[in-house]
Structure formats: structure tokens, C-alpha cells
Design an enzyme around this catalytic site. Structure first.
Site, PDB file in Angstrom:
ATOM      1  CB  ALA A  35      -5.441  -9.314  -1.782  1.00  0.00           C
ATOM      2  N   GLY A  36      -2.167  -9.596  -0.585  1.00  0.00           N
ATOM      3  CA  GLY A  36      -1.139 -10.579  -0.262  1.00  0.00           C
ATOM      4  C   GLY A  36      -0.148 -10.731  -1.396  1.00  0.00           C
ATOM      5  CE  LYS A  60      -6.136  -4.319  -1.320  1.00  0.00           C
ATOM      6  NZ  LYS A  60      -4.729  -4.608  -1.033  1.00  0.00           N
ATOM      7  CB  THR A  82      -0.939  -0.002   1.216  1.00  0.00           C
ATOM      8  OG1 THR A  82      -1.783  -1.160   1.161  1.00  0.00           O
ATOM      9  CG2 THR A  82      -1.803   1.249   1.249  1.00  0.00           C
TER      10      THR A  82
END
Length: 225
Positions: free
Chosen positions: A113-114, A40, A19
Site C-alpha cells: 500500500a503506497g 494484498k 497494481t
């Protein structure tokens, strides 16, 4: 600045600084006069107040920011969606929205994500698949600590196996007082076949937005001119 129109930001793991790196990239691009959108696909942990899009806007300034689906639990998207009872949009839907944003912005930054192969939908679609659909380039965010060389090499190998372009590697949280292992890892990462784009100081998000924006270009001094 000679960067692709669509850039996907992935990490070697969760919590590596994706981020903050996305915010720094957005700040640099805005500082050179480019319009920027941030997307996102899946935001987990909303029940605890997590919003990566909001954090990027706070730090980077006037960028368009959207989230595809918001999930309450701080879990991987498929697991979090199961708890919430929320259907996940397919990766193809995310690709379509990114293309729409790209039509009205100079750059779209997509934060995963991850890690690269975390599933974003119930059919096994990942950020890697999203990159293939968009013919997009990746920025890989890594840790400076022990274990990062293996994690970075594995992620780069997965990207290469899919013929996905890599702009370079960023260290997402460089310690204020780095040890020998941090310096050693940084040296090795700087010698990889992909460019080393720079390192963000740990707790960069604690800076004022003005100081964050002022420092972003120096932190990411390996970006293409």
C-alpha cells in the site's frame, strides 16, 4: 522463469502503477506455466469501489487473489482503519498467510500500500518488515517523471539498509508521447546497480485483458529468463 517464490511489489509513492505491474508480472508467470497467487495485505478505498485484487484477476486471468483487510476510505491503512473502526491484523499474520499461499502456488505476488514504509498495522509494521519476515525479494515500481530519481534512490537505500533483495525497477506508466525528461530518467534508471525490468505503457489497464496479457512479457523484457 527464474524468479523467487515470493515477490513483494512496492512503489516509490502511491499511484505509480503497482497494481498494473503486479498484474503484468502475474500474466508473464501464468504465460510460462506457473501457478500464481496475489495477496494484498491492506486495501483502502473500497467505499469508492477500489479492489486491486479484482483488477489483477481481470487483467492477468486465472490467479488466486486475496486481500487481508478491506478498508473503506482512500487513506493510508492506519488512518483508514481508524475511520472504519476496524482492527488491523499484525504484519506477522500477513506473513503467515503468504507462506500458506506459497505452499500451494509457484509464486506469490504481494502488493503493498503506497510506498515501502507505509504502516500496515498499528504497531508500525511495514511492507519492509513483511519482506524481512518472509525473506522475500522486491520489485520497485517508479514514475518516469521529474522527481523519480530521488524517490527511487531513497527507496533502494531503505531496502539496502535492511538487507532486502531487489529484483529490479519497473516504470509503472510510460507516456505515449514521452518528453526529454522521461527518456533521461529512463536512461539513468537503466544504469542503476539493480536491473531495469521494463516499462508499462500508460493506461495499460484500458487494454482488453487479452491484449494486456499478450503485451506483458514485452513490457517486462528485463525479467530474468
Amino acid at each position: 522463469m527464474n524468479l523467487p517464490g515470493i515477490i513483494l511489489v512496492t512503489g516509490t509513492d502511491t499511484g505509480v502503477g503497482k497494481t498494473i505491474t503486479t498484474a503484468a508480472l502475474a500474466a508473464v508467470l501464468r504465460g510460462t506455466g506457473h501457478s500464481v497467487a496475489v495477496y494484498k495485505p491492506c486495501q483502502s478505498g473500497a467505499g469508492a469501489g477500489d479492489s486491486d485484487a479484482a483488477e489483477i484477476v481481470r487483467l492477468a486471468g486465472a490467479v488466486t487473489a486475496e486481500t487481508g483487510v478491506v478498508l473503506q476510505e482512500p487513506l493510508a491503512p492506519v488512518a483508514a482503519a481508524a475511520v472504519d473502526g476496524t482492527p488491523l491484523p499484525p504484519v506477522t499474520a500477513h506473513a503467515e498467510r503468504v507462506r500458506e499461499l506459497a505452499a500451494s502456488h509457484d509464486h506469490v505476488l504481494v502488493e503493498g500500500a503506497g510506498g515501502l514504509l507505509v504502516e500496515l498495522d498499528s504497531d508500525g509494521g511495514t511492507l519492509a518488515e513483511l519482506g524481512s519476515l518472509l525473506a522475500a525479494a522486491f520489485v520497485l515500481v517508479a514514475r518516469p517523471a521529474l522527481g523519480t530519481l530521488n524517490h527511487t534512490a531513497l527507496t533502494l537505500e531503505a531496502l539496502d539498509a535492511r538487507d532486502l533483495q531487489v529484483i529490479g525497477v519497473v516504470l509503472g506508466s510510460w507516456p505515449h508521447n514521452p518528453d526529454f525528461v522521461h527518456h533521461s530518467n529512463r536512461q539513468v534508471l537503466g544504469s542503476l546497480r539493480v536491473p531495469f525490468l521494463g516499462a508499462l505503457p500508460e493506461q495499460a489497464s484500458d487494454l482488453s485483458p487479452a491484449d494486456f496479457r499478450a503485451g506483458a512479457a514485452a513490457w517486462l523484457n528485463g525479467l530474468p529468463a
